[in-house]
Design a protein around this motif. Sequence first.
Motif, PDB file in Angstrom:
ATOM      1  N   SER A  84       0.828  -1.203   0.000  1.00 53.44           N
ATOM      2  CA  SER A  84       0.000   0.000   0.000  1.00 53.44           C
ATOM      3  C   SER A  84       0.863   1.253   0.000  1.00 53.44           C
ATOM      4  O   SER A  84       2.057   1.207   0.306  1.00 53.44           O
ATOM      5  CB  SER A  84      -0.935   0.030   1.202  1.00 53.44           C
ATOM      6  OG  SER A  84      -0.212   0.193   2.402  1.00 53.44           O
ATOM      7  N   TYR A  85       0.208   2.361  -0.334  1.00 52.14           N
ATOM      8  CA  TYR A  85       0.842   3.672  -0.278  1.00 52.14           C
ATOM      9  C   TYR A  85      -0.226   4.677   0.121  1.00 52.14           C
ATOM     10  O   TYR A  85      -1.321   4.687  -0.450  1.00 52.14           O
ATOM     11  CB  TYR A  85       1.455   4.063  -1.625  1.00 52.14           C
ATOM     12  CG  TYR A  85       2.105   5.424  -1.588  1.00 52.14           C
ATOM     13  CD1 TYR A  85       3.383   5.580  -1.069  1.00 52.14           C
ATOM     14  CD2 TYR A  85       1.420   6.547  -2.033  1.00 52.14           C
ATOM     15  CE1 TYR A  85       3.974   6.832  -0.994  1.00 52.14           C
ATOM     16  CE2 TYR A  85       2.006   7.803  -1.964  1.00 52.14           C
ATOM     17  CZ  TYR A  85       3.280   7.937  -1.452  1.00 52.14           C
ATOM     18  OH  TYR A  85       3.860   9.174  -1.379  1.00 52.14           O
ATOM     19  N   SER A  86       0.054   5.508   1.104  1.00 48.09           N
ATOM     20  CA  SER A  86      -0.885   6.520   1.573  1.00 48.09           C
ATOM     21  C   SER A  86      -0.490   7.880   0.995  1.00 48.09           C
ATOM     22  O   SER A  86       0.663   8.303   1.124  1.00 48.09           O
ATOM     23  CB  SER A  86      -0.868   6.571   3.104  1.00 48.09           C
ATOM     24  OG  SER A  86      -1.780   7.539   3.566  1.00 48.09           O
ATOM     25  N   TRP A  87      -1.458   8.552   0.372  1.00 52.66           N
ATOM     26  CA  TRP A  87      -1.212   9.845  -0.280  1.00 52.66           C
ATOM     27  C   TRP A  87      -2.086  10.905   0.355  1.00 52.66           C
ATOM     28  O   TRP A  87      -3.297  10.723   0.493  1.00 52.66           O
ATOM     29  CB  TRP A  87      -1.505   9.726  -1.768  1.00 52.66           C
ATOM     30  CG  TRP A  87      -1.379  10.993  -2.559  1.00 52.66           C
ATOM     31  CD1 TRP A  87      -0.325  11.857  -2.563  1.00 52.66           C
ATOM     32  CD2 TRP A  87      -2.342  11.524  -3.463  1.00 52.66           C
ATOM     33  NE1 TRP A  87      -0.579  12.891  -3.430  1.00 52.66           N
ATOM     34  CE2 TRP A  87      -1.806  12.711  -3.997  1.00 52.66           C
ATOM     35  CE3 TRP A  87      -3.603  11.110  -3.876  1.00 52.66           C
ATOM     36  CZ2 TRP A  87      -2.491  13.493  -4.918  1.00 52.66           C
ATOM     37  CZ3 TRP A  87      -4.282  11.883  -4.805  1.00 52.66           C
ATOM     38  CH2 TRP A  87      -3.719  13.060  -5.313  1.00 52.66           C
ATOM     39  N   ASP A  88      -1.475  12.019   0.740  1.00 56.57           N
ATOM     40  CA  ASP A  88      -2.212  13.182   1.228  1.00 56.57           C
ATOM     41  C   ASP A  88      -2.674  13.974   0.015  1.00 56.57           C
ATOM     42  O   ASP A  88      -1.857  14.595  -0.676  1.00 56.57           O
ATOM     43  CB  ASP A  88      -1.325  14.057   2.123  1.00 56.57           C
ATOM     44  CG  ASP A  88      -0.959  13.358   3.415  1.00 56.57           C
ATOM     45  OD1 ASP A  88      -1.828  12.667   3.983  1.00 56.57           O
ATOM     46  OD2 ASP A  88       0.203  13.508   3.854  1.00 56.57           O
ATOM     47  N   ILE A  89      -3.976  13.959  -0.242  1.00 58.84           N
ATOM     48  CA  ILE A  89      -4.534  14.653  -1.404  1.00 58.84           C
ATOM     49  C   ILE A  89      -4.402  16.159  -1.162  1.00 58.84           C
ATOM     50  O   ILE A  89      -4.856  16.661  -0.131  1.00 58.84           O
ATOM     51  CB  ILE A  89      -6.014  14.288  -1.605  1.00 58.84           C
ATOM     52  CG1 ILE A  89      -6.182  12.772  -1.734  1.00 58.84           C
ATOM     53  CG2 ILE A  89      -6.594  15.013  -2.820  1.00 58.84           C
ATOM     54  CD1 ILE A  89      -7.632  12.308  -1.661  1.00 58.84           C
ATOM     55  N   PRO A  90      -3.777  16.887  -2.079  1.00 55.97           N
ATOM     56  CA  PRO A  90      -3.654  18.336  -1.888  1.00 55.97           C
ATOM     57  C   PRO A  90      -5.029  18.986  -1.715  1.00 55.97           C
ATOM     58  O   PRO A  90      -5.988  18.627  -2.403  1.00 55.97           O
ATOM     59  CB  PRO A  90      -2.980  18.825  -3.179  1.00 55.97           C
ATOM     60  CG  PRO A  90      -2.272  17.619  -3.714  1.00 55.97           C
ATOM     61  CD  PRO A  90      -3.135  16.451  -3.323  1.00 55.97           C
ATOM     62  N   SER A  91      -5.114  19.944  -0.801  1.00 52.75           N
ATOM     63  CA  SER A  91      -6.400  20.589  -0.537  1.00 52.75           C
ATOM     64  C   SER A  91      -6.867  21.454  -1.699  1.00 52.75           C
ATOM     65  O   SER A  91      -8.057  21.743  -1.812  1.00 52.75           O
ATOM     66  CB  SER A  91      -6.330  21.426   0.744  1.00 52.75           C
ATOM     67  OG  SER A  91      -5.326  22.408   0.620  1.00 52.75           O
ATOM     68  N   ASN A  92      -5.960  21.819  -2.588  1.00 49.31           N
ATOM     69  CA  ASN A  92      -6.352  22.639  -3.731  1.00 49.31           C
ATOM     70  C   ASN A  92      -6.643  21.819  -4.992  1.00 49.31           C
ATOM     71  O   ASN A  92      -6.878  22.381  -6.057  1.00 49.31           O
ATOM     72  CB  ASN A  92      -5.282  23.693  -4.027  1.00 49.31           C
ATOM     73  CG  ASN A  92      -3.970  23.079  -4.486  1.00 49.31           C
ATOM     74  OD1 ASN A  92      -3.718  21.890  -4.305  1.00 49.31           O
ATOM     75  ND2 ASN A  92      -3.113  23.903  -5.062  1.00 49.31           N
ATOM     76  N   LEU A  93      -6.646  20.493  -4.868  1.00 51.08           N
ATOM     77  CA  LEU A  93      -6.961  19.653  -6.025  1.00 51.08           C
ATOM     78  C   LEU A  93      -8.428  19.834  -6.376  1.00 51.08           C
ATOM     79  O   LEU A  93      -9.290  19.857  -5.494  1.00 51.08           O
ATOM     80  CB  LEU A  93      -6.657  18.183  -5.718  1.00 51.08           C
ATOM     81  CG  LEU A  93      -6.587  17.270  -6.934  1.00 51.08           C
ATOM     82  CD1 LEU A  93      -5.441  17.685  -7.857  1.00 51.08           C
ATOM     83  CD2 LEU A  93      -6.389  15.835  -6.502  1.00 51.08           C
ATOM     84  N   THR A  94      -8.706  19.969  -7.625  1.00 55.07           N
ATOM     85  CA  THR A  94     -10.047  20.322  -8.062  1.00 55.07           C
ATOM     86  C   THR A  94     -10.986  19.123  -8.123  1.00 55.07           C
ATOM     87  O   THR A  94     -10.566  17.983  -8.281  1.00 55.07           O
ATOM     88  CB  THR A  94     -10.007  21.011  -9.426  1.00 55.07           C
ATOM     89  OG1 THR A  94      -9.358  20.160 -10.350  1.00 55.07           O
ATOM     90  CG2 THR A  94      -9.248  22.307  -9.347  1.00 55.07           C
TER      91      THR A  94
END
Length: 133
Positions: A84-94
């Motif tokens: 697995s890999y955990s990714w912090d989704i950018p808050s400015n992603l549309t």
Amino acid sequence: MMMIKYVLFALVALFNCLVYAQQPIVSITAPLQNASFTAGGKLVVSWINPQVDSISQIQLSHGSPQALQPITVIANNVDAKSGSYSWDIPSNLTTGNDYALVLGTSPNLAYTGQFTIKGAEGGSASSAPAQSA
């Protein structure tokens, strides 16, 4: 007779290349098709049956499944055995419902199903995917 042997050998070699090139490098178990995530949150991509030691990259893409367009590389050289890999989704992603992750580099790839990313809670988001710099 010798020429026929060479032609048959070449055809078998070509067939083997085509078969092996189409085998995904991992079997993705998450995110599932139509999953939904929120910008600013976490997305965990998980897999089983790694066919490689290291996943060369994990790339966020969007668009039609037949013509995904890369947005950004979110990780490089991920240990495939980790699962697995955990990714912090950018808050400015549309906001969009046509996101997907591409694991690996051509021809050794695996794809997630398409998923949705909603705008950050309490924030606004446009409808066009963000492009990386």
